[in-house]
Scaffold this active site. Sequence first.
Site, PDB file in Angstrom:
ATOM      1  N   ASP A  35       0.849  -1.192   0.000  1.00 35.36           N
ATOM      2  CA  ASP A  35       0.000   0.000   0.000  1.00 35.36           C
ATOM      3  C   ASP A  35       0.886   1.243   0.000  1.00 35.36           C
ATOM      4  O   ASP A  35       1.899   1.308   0.697  1.00 35.36           O
ATOM      5  CB  ASP A  35      -0.906  -0.015   1.234  1.00 35.36           C
ATOM      6  CG  ASP A  35      -2.051   0.980   1.112  1.00 35.36           C
ATOM      7  OD1 ASP A  35      -3.212   0.547   1.006  1.00 35.36           O
ATOM      8  OD2 ASP A  35      -1.784   2.212   1.130  1.00 35.36           O
ATOM      9  N   HIS A 106      -9.991  -5.300  -3.462  1.00 32.16           N
ATOM     10  CA  HIS A 106      -8.680  -5.532  -2.871  1.00 32.16           C
ATOM     11  C   HIS A 106      -8.856  -5.912  -1.417  1.00 32.16           C
ATOM     12  O   HIS A 106      -9.764  -5.433  -0.740  1.00 32.16           O
ATOM     13  CB  HIS A 106      -7.781  -4.299  -2.999  1.00 32.16           C
ATOM     14  CG  HIS A 106      -8.417  -3.029  -2.556  1.00 32.16           C
ATOM     15  ND1 HIS A 106      -9.353  -2.359  -3.327  1.00 32.16           N
ATOM     16  CD2 HIS A 106      -8.284  -2.302  -1.413  1.00 32.16           C
ATOM     17  CE1 HIS A 106      -9.750  -1.276  -2.684  1.00 32.16           C
ATOM     18  NE2 HIS A 106      -9.118  -1.219  -1.512  1.00 32.16           N
TER      19      HIS A 106
HETATM   20  P1  AMP Z   1      -9.890   1.417   0.078  1.00 36.03           P
HETATM   21  O1  AMP Z   1     -10.298   2.605   0.874  1.00 36.03           O
HETATM   22  O2  AMP Z   1     -10.203   0.119   0.767  1.00 36.03           O
HETATM   23  O3  AMP Z   1     -10.403   1.477  -1.339  1.00 36.03           O
HETATM   24  O4  AMP Z   1      -8.308   1.440   0.033  1.00 36.03           O
HETATM   25  C1  AMP Z   1      -7.551   1.950  -1.023  1.00 36.03           C
HETATM   26  C2  AMP Z   1      -6.097   1.838  -0.639  1.00 36.03           C
HETATM   27  O5  AMP Z   1      -5.324   1.983  -1.808  1.00 36.03           O
HETATM   28  C3  AMP Z   1      -5.604   2.863   0.363  1.00 36.03           C
HETATM   29  O6  AMP Z   1      -5.069   2.194   1.506  1.00 36.03           O
HETATM   30  C4  AMP Z   1      -4.526   3.630  -0.417  1.00 36.03           C
HETATM   31  O7  AMP Z   1      -3.437   4.016   0.389  1.00 36.03           O
HETATM   32  C5  AMP Z   1      -4.131   2.609  -1.470  1.00 36.03           C
HETATM   33  N1  AMP Z   1      -3.579   3.167  -2.697  1.00 36.03           N
HETATM   34  C6  AMP Z   1      -4.077   4.172  -3.458  1.00 36.03           C
HETATM   35  N2  AMP Z   1      -3.320   4.380  -4.543  1.00 36.03           N
HETATM   36  C7  AMP Z   1      -2.312   3.468  -4.479  1.00 36.03           C
HETATM   37  C8  AMP Z   1      -1.195   3.164  -5.313  1.00 36.03           C
HETATM   38  N3  AMP Z   1      -0.939   3.847  -6.452  1.00 36.03           N
HETATM   39  N4  AMP Z   1      -0.367   2.160  -4.937  1.00 36.03           N
HETATM   40  C9  AMP Z   1      -0.598   1.489  -3.795  1.00 36.03           C
HETATM   41  N5  AMP Z   1      -1.640   1.709  -2.971  1.00 36.03           N
HETATM   42  C10 AMP Z   1      -2.474   2.685  -3.309  1.00 36.03           C
END
Ligand code: AMP
Length: 123
Positions: A35, A106
């Site tokens: 993440d 995810h």
């Molecule tokens: P959610 O709120 O469950 O949709 O979580 C989305 C997650 O994606 C968050 O923990 C973000 O920090 C993570 N995230 C967003 N963009 C990226 C990226 N480019 N690479 C890795 N993680 C990401």
Amino acid sequence: MAKTYDSNNIFAKILRGDIPCKKIYEDDTVLAFHDISPQAPSHILVLPKGAYVDMDDFTAKATDAEITGLFRALGNIARAAGLAEGGYRVISNIGVDGGQEVPHLHLHLVGGRKLGRMLQPAE
Ligand code: AMP
């Protein structure tokens, strides 16, 4: 109600190789990476490669092989990351009430410290 998959979401771009990620694991049906904004010493995202919006969409439409592949990979990744002994948490946010930000299914695999209460009071 059927959910429409947005192929421009950021994880779709990562899966296409359009933007980079810190990859941990990949097989035919699963990709896992760190993440970008970790909430614990270990914060790994585990995704099916198929175009599923969330766990509701996935459990309704995915093949048995995709479902098995995701959960086998999750356990293998957690063990390989050294999380199995001390314990960890698996979270999947779904939709508006679940606080989901990225509309590609995810699983958050978080651990490496005591994680405290599972839910915080609603904002
Ligand atoms: P959610 O709120 O469950 O949709 O979580 C989305 C997650 O994606 C968050 O923990 C973000 O920090 C993570 N995230 C967003 N963009 C990226 C990226 N480019 N690479 C890795 N993680 C990401």
